[in-house]
Every structure is written in structure tokens, then in C-alpha cells.
Design an enzyme around this catalytic site. Structure first.
Site, PDB file in Angstrom:
ATOM      1  N   ASP A  76       0.860  -1.187   0.000  1.00 14.23           N
ATOM      2  CA  ASP A  76       0.000   0.000   0.000  1.00 14.23           C
ATOM      3  C   ASP A  76       0.897   1.239   0.000  1.00 14.23           C
ATOM      4  O   ASP A  76       2.120   1.131  -0.015  1.00 14.23           O
ATOM      5  CB  ASP A  76      -0.971  -0.041   1.182  1.00 14.23           C
ATOM      6  CG  ASP A  76      -0.255  -0.063   2.519  1.00 14.23           C
ATOM      7  OD1 ASP A  76       0.980   0.141   2.559  1.00 14.23           O
ATOM      8  OD2 ASP A  76      -0.919  -0.298   3.542  1.00 14.23           O
ATOM      9  N   SER A  77       0.272   2.399   0.019  1.00 14.68           N
ATOM     10  CA  SER A  77       1.054   3.638  -0.127  1.00 14.68           C
ATOM     11  C   SER A  77       1.575   4.159   1.203  1.00 14.68           C
ATOM     12  O   SER A  77       2.409   5.062   1.232  1.00 14.68           O
ATOM     13  CB  SER A  77       0.178   4.714  -0.741  1.00 14.68           C
ATOM     14  OG  SER A  77      -0.825   5.099   0.197  1.00 14.68           O
ATOM     15  N   GLY A  78       1.069   3.622   2.294  1.00 15.46           N
ATOM     16  CA  GLY A  78       1.413   4.148   3.606  1.00 15.46           C
ATOM     17  C   GLY A  78       0.400   5.151   4.121  1.00 15.46           C
ATOM     18  O   GLY A  78       0.373   5.466   5.314  1.00 15.46           O
ATOM     19  N   ASP A 120      -3.163   8.229  -1.508  1.00 14.25           N
ATOM     20  CA  ASP A 120      -4.465   8.899  -1.601  1.00 14.25           C
ATOM     21  C   ASP A 120      -4.801   9.501  -0.247  1.00 14.25           C
ATOM     22  O   ASP A 120      -4.216   9.139   0.777  1.00 14.25           O
ATOM     23  CB  ASP A 120      -5.566   7.939  -2.065  1.00 14.25           C
ATOM     24  CG  ASP A 120      -5.692   6.728  -1.153  1.00 14.25           C
ATOM     25  OD1 ASP A 120      -4.737   6.443  -0.380  1.00 14.25           O
ATOM     26  OD2 ASP A 120      -6.723   6.040  -1.197  1.00 14.25           O
ATOM     27  N   GLN A 126     -11.651   7.362  -5.270  1.00 15.70           N
ATOM     28  CA  GLN A 126     -12.237   7.797  -4.007  1.00 15.70           C
ATOM     29  C   GLN A 126     -13.632   8.374  -4.270  1.00 15.70           C
ATOM     30  O   GLN A 126     -14.233   8.044  -5.283  1.00 15.70           O
ATOM     31  CB  GLN A 126     -11.313   8.822  -3.329  1.00 15.70           C
ATOM     32  CG  GLN A 126     -10.042   8.207  -2.748  1.00 15.70           C
ATOM     33  CD  GLN A 126     -10.299   7.427  -1.453  1.00 15.70           C
ATOM     34  OE1 GLN A 126     -11.422   7.435  -0.914  1.00 15.70           O
ATOM     35  NE2 GLN A 126      -9.283   6.713  -0.975  1.00 15.70           N
ATOM     36  N   GLY A 181     -11.399   3.958   0.230  1.00 15.69           N
ATOM     37  CA  GLY A 181     -12.318   4.750   1.035  1.00 15.69           C
ATOM     38  C   GLY A 181     -13.611   4.035   1.403  1.00 15.69           C
ATOM     39  O   GLY A 181     -14.556   4.653   1.873  1.00 15.69           O
ATOM     40  N   ASP A 188      -7.944  -7.431   0.038  1.00 17.54           N
ATOM     41  CA  ASP A 188      -7.055  -7.649   1.178  1.00 17.54           C
ATOM     42  C   ASP A 188      -7.853  -7.281   2.411  1.00 17.54           C
ATOM     43  O   ASP A 188      -8.755  -6.434   2.341  1.00 17.54           O
ATOM     44  CB  ASP A 188      -5.829  -6.742   1.124  1.00 17.54           C
ATOM     45  CG  ASP A 188      -6.141  -5.345   1.618  1.00 17.54           C
ATOM     46  OD1 ASP A 188      -5.875  -5.050   2.798  1.00 17.54           O
ATOM     47  OD2 ASP A 188      -6.686  -4.540   0.837  1.00 17.54           O
ATOM     48  N   CYS A 217     -14.258 -28.319   7.146  1.00 14.18           N
ATOM     49  CA  CYS A 217     -12.964 -27.761   6.711  1.00 14.18           C
ATOM     50  C   CYS A 217     -11.871 -28.821   6.764  1.00 14.18           C
ATOM     51  O   CYS A 217     -11.841 -29.659   7.659  1.00 14.18           O
ATOM     52  CB  CYS A 217     -12.600 -26.579   7.616  1.00 14.18           C
ATOM     53  SG  CYS A 217     -10.990 -25.843   7.256  1.00 14.18           S
ATOM     54  N   CYS A 240      -8.494 -28.023   6.763  1.00 16.85           N
ATOM     55  CA  CYS A 240      -7.193 -27.409   7.091  1.00 16.85           C
ATOM     56  C   CYS A 240      -6.498 -28.183   8.215  1.00 16.85           C
ATOM     57  O   CYS A 240      -7.116 -28.996   8.906  1.00 16.85           O
ATOM     58  CB  CYS A 240      -7.365 -25.937   7.473  1.00 16.85           C
ATOM     59  SG  CYS A 240      -7.894 -25.654   9.173  1.00 16.85           S
ATOM     60  N   CYS A 282      -8.253 -27.896  11.623  1.00 12.45           N
ATOM     61  CA  CYS A 282      -9.490 -28.671  11.742  1.00 12.45           C
ATOM     62  C   CYS A 282      -9.236 -30.172  11.690  1.00 12.45           C
ATOM     63  O   CYS A 282      -9.999 -30.953  12.259  1.00 12.45           O
ATOM     64  CB  CYS A 282     -10.481 -28.243  10.650  1.00 12.45           C
ATOM     65  SG  CYS A 282     -11.203 -26.603  10.984  1.00 12.45           S
ATOM     66  N   HIS A 328      -6.421 -21.602  10.155  1.00 11.19           N
ATOM     67  CA  HIS A 328      -7.797 -21.921   9.779  1.00 11.19           C
ATOM     68  C   HIS A 328      -8.462 -20.758   9.058  1.00 11.19           C
ATOM     69  O   HIS A 328      -9.084 -20.938   8.003  1.00 11.19           O
ATOM     70  CB  HIS A 328      -8.648 -22.323  10.985  1.00 11.19           C
ATOM     71  CG  HIS A 328     -10.091 -22.398  10.606  1.00 11.19           C
ATOM     72  ND1 HIS A 328     -10.611 -23.448   9.886  1.00 11.19           N
ATOM     73  CD2 HIS A 328     -11.099 -21.502  10.738  1.00 11.19           C
ATOM     74  CE1 HIS A 328     -11.889 -23.214   9.620  1.00 11.19           C
ATOM     75  NE2 HIS A 328     -12.201 -22.040  10.126  1.00 11.19           N
TER      76      HIS A 328
END
Lengths: 388, 388
Positions: free
Chosen positions: A92-94, A146, A203, A230, A280, A318, A320, A323, A349
Site C-alpha cells: 500500500d502507499s502508507g 491517496d 475515491q 475509502g 485484502d 474444513c 485445514c 481442523c 484456519h
């Protein structure tokens, strides 16, 4: 000039199945990016992430800039060489962390002035600086800086902020292009990944006309792809869905669309239905550390006393590692005892649940049964566990 | 009655290579037992431990008794069913933690009265109770309750304590045998592992004659095997080595000998040279969480600033996951950033170093080159890293 490419391979309604190519490998979309804030996903190793099928990680520019520093990482050859994660990274841009974590921040046209939450040192993050830091980190996808507007904001404030974000986007793009042809003003950063792509960010808060205009004008600047920013900042889900619904048609068909910071499993399905390709979110990892598990039957709070003698796996549907090998009783014990393993097992999980949900979404699109998948997914989650 | 057995397969001087059989599998000796205090080794999963080659774990009776409780674990079928660790478990008696962690403890002939460090609740741990708790936990090896004397102690105090430990050992053995033929006074615990073995413990502080007498009289009571306790409590290394040297000849050849709570890699090699077969210690796991790595060249404190830009693996001679994939620079960053992964990656390495050292010890004994291994091991470690 960039090694970045994207193609949509299947569609089902507005849902898209695609493939994104980056200098460090391919990503099947729609994709979820686990968050590796400081160059590591909390509680799990890279080996774990690969075995879960993670194809791309997000890492936070703000954190890495402050510690260990983008200069140090650039001298090591970039984020991939430094961390040992060989698949794609998005940074990301920070900006978001400056707005949420930094002390005494002030924003002006130049950029964001702030003090480090670690040592109080003074910093200035400009669109150019955010571009330079990410060039040094060498992520496969960099984001423009942004302005992150607090929710709610009135329309005039939202327009002002959108206009500034557009001016910053132009500056970020100019710097990005100057770095690739080495025409930028010095000091030039070490470009550790020459194939890096740069995404613009739409935005406009919750105002449909602003969203339209922001999308149109960001596309005019021209980036490898576009994100919707945003959102997931406190507005109701249906407002978020409306904004996504409104924004995706304004974005190029042939470029991936990234909905930043979203969200719950339900949000992911709804956003895919509206044409989103990338996600994300810290929810699966952060909630894991707080003892909340995402399951096929809803959310399960492992600290609940009712699980103290429950020998069932967290999610019987599940497959995984957690589990397959741990009961709710054991996981509750580890949580109550403050064991590090609690974070690891819960994170394994939750990430599996998210990544598996995306796999099922991709399959459903290929077989043109996304709508039935979507309906069944919501029905299944609405059979909420008793502890909700 | 017990599924426990042991045979020495090779000897080289006093060093022994053997195999111990338990209800949950075999253990190649000399062996190191990672410490899983609360039913989990801090920072690593069972899967990790298996891939490192751990064949047996130690877990702490005191902790499990207080949380989640041995009753709860017994209702789940014992520690193996509860934790999912399918290989052998050894449990201590709880005594050591009562002496080191519990509040307001008083010791009398009956046992140890103490208050929980968690909630202040009052408890009484007797030799019988420690036996019952471990019967419910269902470990493969249970330890008798012994009195843990502070170091230094004068000889009169050491004798008194040794005598009490011997009386407690008789009571613990009587209870253990009564549980196996169901003749004990009620309430009887749930015996979740009928093949459990019980080890006696030799005490006697740093007094050779007391060590001799304690060994002889503990063997007279008769246990499946014997441990040496009360060492690694602050005495100099050479005193510990002397006590081990003195004790092992008093213990039966055909039974494993367990040196409790020891120690550094050097200590392990020296104890094997004196006939020890089993070890446990928190050093590799605790020091990992504090950033100290055991390497073939000595100890490395990863937080040291000199590693900030060091691209080498922690131990170039090591093949563990951490050394294969992480630089010192990255590990230092994870430590400084407080990432959970720091504990995991450091623990993986340190446990690999310990378990691999034991593998090399076993091989050296088989090929009758233990003495040259021992000499080279100490020479290698004496090439200390600069940060020592």
C-alpha cells in the site's frame, strides 16, 4: 515497460475469473491477499502460506518505511530477497496507516506530515515519496498515495478530498514513470523491481457522482490497474455494495479491480458479484488472534466456555491442518492459556477459510454457477452458530 | 503390567545408544524432550515438531492441573487425545513449578500446600495426588513428586530433604501400583493410559554420599526407570558433571537414565559421556523467544545491531527451515518488530539444533567415535561468535 498483465478468462454475470501476471508469478483472480504488515503475516510462516495456496501478500509501506527502513530493504535487494517470500507482493502507499496510526499528522497539498508511532520522529509522506519507498521495497504492485477521508464526510469535503487525491495520483504517476526512464529528480531511489506496476485509487466517499467522476479521471491519468478506496471505513454494507456496484462499470474491463481493505466473507462474495478481482483484509488474521474463527456455519468465538469440552473440530466441513488435528476444546485451552500456538492455529484456519472461499468462487465462475454458489454461501452462513 | 521397555543397543565408553518403548511409540536414546508446558510447545505446532524429528514431549503437570484441569483432560481421553500429539509424553510431577511459581507454598510431610499463580486458589499436592493427576493425563512416563531443594543447601538440610523425597517416592509408587490393580482408596482417578511407566528421582544436592544413598534406596523401591533431579539449579557445571558421574553407576544398566532440566548443548554431550539417556530443558525454546540462537559456532543474539544488514543464515551449517529461508537481517527485523513469527522461526532453529545434536550423538555412539565427536563439538562451540 512493465511485466504486469491481466486477462479475464471467464465471466458469469458481472463476476470475473482471471489471471494476473507479475514479475514474481501469476495470481488467479478473484484473489484474497493475506496482510503481512511488517513483511510477515502474523502467526504463520511463508511455508504455511504457500501450503494454504496464498499467491500474493500485501505488506504495509508505512511500517516497513519506519522499521527496518526501505533503504535497508533496498540494500538487501528488495522485499522479496529480504523476507524470502518469492511470490508477488502488493504494497500500500502508507497513507492509510499515517491516518490511523501516526501521531500529530497534518495534511496539506504537499503531502502528509506526521510523527512515527514508534519513536516520535518527524516525517513527510508525499505522493513522490510513497512512490520512491515502494520502488525501493520492490513490490510487484505499488499503490498511489491517496487521502483517506474519515466517514462520514459531507459532499463538499468529499469532493475536495477527491480532487486532492487526483492531483496526488498525477504526481505519483509522473514520479513512477520518471523512475522507469531514470529522468526523475535526484536523489533517485534504488528500483529493486523494474517490472513493478502502479495502481490508481478511486475515491469519492459515499457519493455516487463523485465515485463516477473519480473513476473516470483516475483512468484518464492511466495506471496498470485500479483500486476502489475509502470503503469499509464504517459505512453500512449496502452502501459499500452500492458504491462498488457504481464504480466497477467505470473501470476498464481488461484491468484487475481491487477493493481495498474489504472484508467479511459475505462482502467478498458480494463484491465479486459486482466485478471485483482483488481483496485484502486483516479480518481473518486479526480475528484469529482474538479467538474468532470463520467457519462454514458462521463465526465461532473459541474463548466461549461452551467449547471447553467440545471435541469437534472448529469447522467440520474444513480440511485445514487445524481442523484435521485440533478440537475446539484444545483450541480454547490454548487461547485461554495465552499460547502462541493459539494465534498460529486460528490464523491457519481463518486464512484457509478465506483462500478456500476464493477458490470456490473461481470454480463457480468457470462453471457458470456463481449465482447458485452465492445463494448457498449466504444460506450456509445464516445458519449461525449459537454463540453469535 | 506396563508397556514400557528399554534396551541399550550400543555403547561407547559410558555413552549409551538405546531404544525406549512406550504405549505411544519408540524413542531413540539419548533423546531430548522439547518442553510443551501447557500441552503445546510455545511457538511451534505438532506438525513442526514431527518434521524436526521430536519423538517425545515433556508437559507440565502443575500447569495442566490448574488449567484446563486434569479432570477435563481425562474426560477427553487423556493428554494425547486432548492435544492431538500422538507420540510419547512425559509429565513431570508438578513439584518443580510449585516450588518456583506458586504463591504462599508450605511443605510438610503430607505434601506441598500452595496457591495457584493464576487465581490464588488453595491446593495440596501430595505424592498420591501427583500420581493421580498424571494417571488422568495419561502420559507415557510419570514422575514421582520430589522435594526440590534450593541451591545451595547444607548437608543436613540436603539429607532431610532426601529422606522426605524417599518417603514420598514410596507413597507415590504405592499409589501408582494401587491404581494399576484398582486397589487404591477412592476417589480413583480415570487411568487414561494403562501402560504408563513411573520414574523415581535421585536427589542429594551436591553431596556425593547422599547422591549414592539416594540412588541406591530409590532403586530399592523399584521404578520402571530413574531420573537425576536437583541439578541445573545454579551449581557450577563441573559440580553437576561430578554428581552425574557419581550417580549413573548406581542406576541399573538396563533402565534409561533421565537428567532433569538440563541443559546447554555442551551439558548434553557431557552428560551422555557419563551415561545419561534422556534430557529436557526450556533453554532452546525460551531462549528462542528471547532472540538467542544456538548455532554450530556458539550462541547468536539476533537482536544485536550487527545483524541488521547480515544476509547470512543464522547458522550456515544448519539445514533447518529457518536457516534455509531466513537471513539474520530478516530474523532481527522480526524480533525488533515483535512479530509472532520471530518466536516460531527461532524456536524451529533451536529445537532443530538440539534434536540434531542428539542425532549426531547417537550416530557417534553407534560408530564408536563418540570421544572424537565430543572433542570436535566442544572445539566448534569454542569458536564463539563475536557477540558473545
Amino acid at each position: 515497460m512493465t511485466a504486469f498483465s491481466f486477462s479475464v478468462t471467464h465471466t458469469d454475470g458481472r463476476a470475473r475469473r482471471g489471471r494476473m501476471s507479475t514479475p514474481h508469478g501469476e495470481v488467479d483472480t478473484p484473489a484474497f491477499m493475506p496482510v503481512g504488515t511488517q513483511g510477515a503475516v502474523k502467526g504463520v510462516t511463508h511455508r504455511d502460506l504457500e501450503s494454504l495456496g496464498a499467491e500474493i501478500l500485501l505488506s504495509n509501506t508505512y511500517h516497513l518505511y519506519l522499521r527496518p527502513g526501505d533503504d535497508l530493504i533496498a540494500r538487501r535487494g528488495g522485499l522479496h530477497a529480504f523476507t524470502g517470500w518469492s511470490k508477488p507482493f502488493l504494497t500500500d502507499s502508507g497513507g492509510y496507516q499515517v491516518f490511523s496510526l501516526a501521531a500529530r499528522r497534518t495534511i496539506d497539498e504537499e503531502g502528509a506530515h506526521f510523527r512515527s508511532h514508534l519513536d516520535g520522529s518527524a516525517h513527510l509522506l508525499t505522493p513522490e515519496k510513497a512512490t520512491d519507498i515502494q520502488a525501493q521495497l520492490g513490490s510487484d504492485i505499488a499503490m498511489v498515495l491517496d487521502e483517506c477521508l474519515a466517514h462520514p464526510a459531507d459532499e463538499a469535503a468529499a469532493r475536495q478530498s477527491m480532487e486532492r487525491t487526483l492531483r496526488w495520483a498525477q504526481r505519483a504517476r509522473a514520479r513512477f514513470l520518471a523512475l522507469s526512464d531514470k529522468s526523475g529528480h535526484p536523489p533517485l531511489p534504488i528500483v529493486t523491481n523494474p517490472g513493478q506496476a502502479q495502481f490508481g485509487i478511486v475515491q469519492g466517499s459515499i457519493y455516487p457522482d463523485l465515485r463516477d467522476e473519480s473513476a473516470r479521471r483516475t483512468v484518464e491519468i492511466g495506471f496498470e490497474a485500479y483500486a476502489i478506496g475509502g470503503l469499509s471505513v464504517g459505512e453500512p454494507s449496502d452502501v459499500m455494495y452500492d458504491m462498488v456496484d457504481r464504480s466497477t462499470p467505470c473501470l476498464p474491463e481488461g484491468r484487475p479491480r481491487y477493493l481495498m481493505g474489504t472484508g467479511t466473507p459475505e462482502d467478498l462474495v458480494e463484491a465479486v458479484a459486482r466485478g471485483i478481482d482483488l481483496f485484502d483484509c486483516v479480518l481473518p488474521t486479526r480475528n484469529a488472534r482474538n479467538g474468532q474463527l470463520f467457519t462454514s456455519e458462521g463465526r465461532l468465538n473459541i474463548k466461549n466456555a461452551r467449547y471447553a469440552e467440545d471435541d469437534r473440530p472448529p469447522d467440520p466441513a474444513c480440511g485445514c491442518y487445524t481442523c484435521r488435528t485440533c478440537s475446539r476444546a484444545y483450541l480454547r485451552h490454548l487461547y485461554m492459556a495465552g499460547e502462541i500456538n493459539s494465534s498460529t492455529l486460528n490464523t491457519l484456519h481463518n486464512l484457509n477459510f478465506y483462500l478456500d472461499t476464493l477458490r470456490r468462487i473461481r470454480d463457480a465462475i468457470v462453471f457458470r454457477r456463481f449465482e447458485s454458489f452465492r445463494r448457498e454461501f449466504h444460506q450456509s452462513l445464516s445458519r449461525q452458530l449459537q454463540d453469535q
